[in-house]
Design an enzyme around this catalytic site. Structure first.
Site, PDB file in Angstrom:
ATOM      1  N   ALA A  92     -37.790 -16.706 -21.680  1.00 28.99           N
ATOM      2  CA  ALA A  92     -38.167 -15.608 -20.791  1.00 28.99           C
ATOM      3  C   ALA A  92     -38.223 -16.037 -19.338  1.00 28.99           C
ATOM      4  O   ALA A  92     -38.215 -15.188 -18.449  1.00 28.99           O
ATOM      5  CB  ALA A  92     -39.533 -15.070 -21.214  1.00 28.99           C
ATOM      6  N   LYS A  93     -38.301 -17.338 -19.082  1.00 30.60           N
ATOM      7  CA  LYS A  93     -38.350 -17.879 -17.711  1.00 30.60           C
ATOM      8  C   LYS A  93     -39.381 -17.150 -16.858  1.00 30.60           C
ATOM      9  O   LYS A  93     -39.111 -16.796 -15.713  1.00 30.60           O
ATOM     10  CB  LYS A  93     -36.951 -17.789 -17.063  1.00 30.60           C
ATOM     11  CG  LYS A  93     -35.785 -18.290 -17.934  1.00 30.60           C
ATOM     12  CD  LYS A  93     -35.525 -19.737 -17.792  1.00 30.60           C
ATOM     13  CE  LYS A  93     -34.195 -20.264 -18.312  1.00 30.60           C
ATOM     14  NZ  LYS A  93     -33.599 -19.710 -19.507  1.00 30.60           N
ATOM     15  N   ARG A  94     -40.583 -16.939 -17.413  1.00 31.51           N
ATOM     16  CA  ARG A  94     -41.623 -16.252 -16.675  1.00 31.51           C
ATOM     17  C   ARG A  94     -42.358 -17.220 -15.749  1.00 31.51           C
ATOM     18  O   ARG A  94     -42.121 -18.424 -15.764  1.00 31.51           O
ATOM     19  CB  ARG A  94     -42.618 -15.586 -17.642  1.00 31.51           C
ATOM     20  CG  ARG A  94     -41.990 -14.523 -18.549  1.00 31.51           C
ATOM     21  CD  ARG A  94     -41.456 -13.334 -17.771  1.00 31.51           C
ATOM     22  NE  ARG A  94     -41.148 -12.204 -18.639  1.00 31.51           N
ATOM     23  CZ  ARG A  94     -39.918 -11.878 -19.063  1.00 31.51           C
ATOM     24  NH1 ARG A  94     -38.872 -12.600 -18.721  1.00 31.51           N
ATOM     25  NH2 ARG A  94     -39.730 -10.810 -19.828  1.00 31.51           N
TER      26      ARG A  94
ATOM     27  N   ASP B  96     -32.422 -16.510 -14.209  1.00 31.93           N
ATOM     28  CA  ASP B  96     -31.877 -17.272 -15.338  1.00 31.93           C
ATOM     29  C   ASP B  96     -30.407 -17.537 -15.029  1.00 31.93           C
ATOM     30  O   ASP B  96     -29.921 -17.151 -13.966  1.00 31.93           O
ATOM     31  CB  ASP B  96     -32.056 -16.451 -16.632  1.00 31.93           C
ATOM     32  CG  ASP B  96     -32.124 -17.331 -17.873  1.00 31.93           C
ATOM     33  OD1 ASP B  96     -31.256 -18.205 -18.036  1.00 31.93           O
ATOM     34  OD2 ASP B  96     -33.045 -17.132 -18.678  1.00 31.93           O
TER      35      ASP B  96
END
Lengths: 271, 271
Positions: A92-94, B96
């Site tokens: 999710a690359k949060r 991303d």
């Protein structure tokens, strides 16, 4: 899931394969479009056929999010059907200020039951720490990624010559331990994985970029493996889209097994 | 929305106020819990009462995401009810590899119809560019954030003494223009906003951290305003949770108006 449970799974299956779930309505086999939830049916078939060889699944959240609320329902159903002894990664690359990161953690660790989430480090400690407060849950922090743009900022050297990704490795080890913190380390930079390993000898690395993105599995193992394996190597497109026909799940199984066989021999060589 | 449309709105309302929508089930007035969708009812009332004074709304995606698929449905409904002439910001901090960022862009710009999204820069050009390819849509890139952890990496100086956030400002200006790229610049570092303005004279800044996080509006205007205002100053908690009672929306209106009055005088002073 704990680190020792993950390692047990790796030993049991002789595999450190993570299967990336990037389900794209435009790429999945056409016959699935007749299903009530084609993305779910696709993921289910892939998981059922590859579970013997995979120790982790990594749904790429963007592929679900692009479908709106319905995609989030599908994501929750997919997460639920992954066997409990297999490690789950919300890719999710949060990362946000503290009270917001806490809510993202809640979304992936409580509303859903993922074991881990990928997190971006740019906002620093209070953006990462809230994810580390959940028992037996993991942060997988971006360190050195495998995309072209990774050199834009991650390789900038500070006044002492240390590249940014090494500052990320150093500082974040004050926030988490090898029991709850992994790193994303791209495989397309084979020579650099050894560098990262020096800076984080015990931590697990999630390694994308093997297969479609061009990384070499044997290089990754040579430079990256440690005494508890310390590697989860991801393959997405190379497995899930190996066939676009009705046999897609069987072909995915074959591709996953190929990687597992190679991994078995690398585990025997280095572990 | 184009830059000139945004500036027209700022002039018309004599305001550069962005209202942050951080709707938390535990903080919204209790009587709303009887509604079928309490979060929607809360946001609707806030938007209706503050729309005269706000030029932008910024839903914090984590607050919706924490509620799962239902939260995403609510988010879509909230986005739809924001008047078309008001700028919308998906505060999502996404980013991303290229094909994945493209899907995040699709989620927020096509599946929903946000004007902009906040993006994290760590993965570099190909993680940001896909968001810039949509006509009249904006990237709001994290440059210098307002949280405690912002100093962990953003202030690291490279070999020439340039801090990381300035590298982000410099490189990203090769990817986007003042017509489709803004920056997040924290207000708690008043003295630094002038520094950022030197590096990005024409770009809009989204400034969080005024109010609850302690920044000063007059300092922000003094150091940050340019010839087309160039500022969207966000207030979330200071407006939406100013009252926890049945009068919450009226009180929110009053707080928004207070800020607008101050902004009007700052616009007259500096523009």
């Amino acid at each position: 899931m704990t680190r020792s449970e993950l390692f047990a799974q790796i030993q049991q299956k002789s595999s450190f394969l993570c299967v990336g779930l990037d389900p794209d309505l435009e790429k999945i086999p056409r016959h699935l479009l007749a299903e009530p939830d084609p993305i779910f049916s696709f993921c289910k078939a892939i998981i059922e056929e590859t579970a013997d060889f995979a120790v982790a699944y990594k749904p790429n959240i963007a592929f679900f999010e692009a479908l709106g609320a319905k995609g989030w329902e599908t994501l929750a159903r997919v997460e639920e059907l992954i066997p409990d002894d297999i490690f789950t990664i919300a890719d999710a690359k949060r990362g946000d200020i503290g009270n917001t990161s806490k809510l993202y953690a809640k979304a992936f660790f409580e509303t859903m039951d993922f074991d881990s989430i990928t997190v971006a480090p740019y906002m620093g400690k209070d953006s990462v720490s809230p994810f580390l407060e959940f028992e037996n849950k993991w942060v997988i922090l971006l360190a050195l990624t495998s995309n072209a743009g990774s050199s834009d900022f991650q390789l900038i050297q500070d006044e002492s010559g240390q590249p940014l990704y090494k500052s990320v490795l150093a500082k974040s080890q004050e926030w988490g331990s090898p029991e709850n913190l992994m790193y994303v380390v791209g495989a397309t930079r084979g020579e650099l994985i050894g560098e990262v390993r020096k800076s984080a000898p015990e931590h697990f690395f999630l390694v994308p970029g093997v297969g479609a993105q061009g990384g070499s599995l044997s290089e990754v193992a040579k430079y990256g493996m440690n005494s508890t394996c310390g590697l989860l190597v991801n393959s997405s497109r190379g497995i899930i889209y190996a066939s676009g026909e009705k046999d897609f799940a069987k072909v995915a199984r074959r591709e996953a097994e190929k990687l597992q066989v190679e991994m078995k021999s690398l585990l025997e060589q280095y572990l």
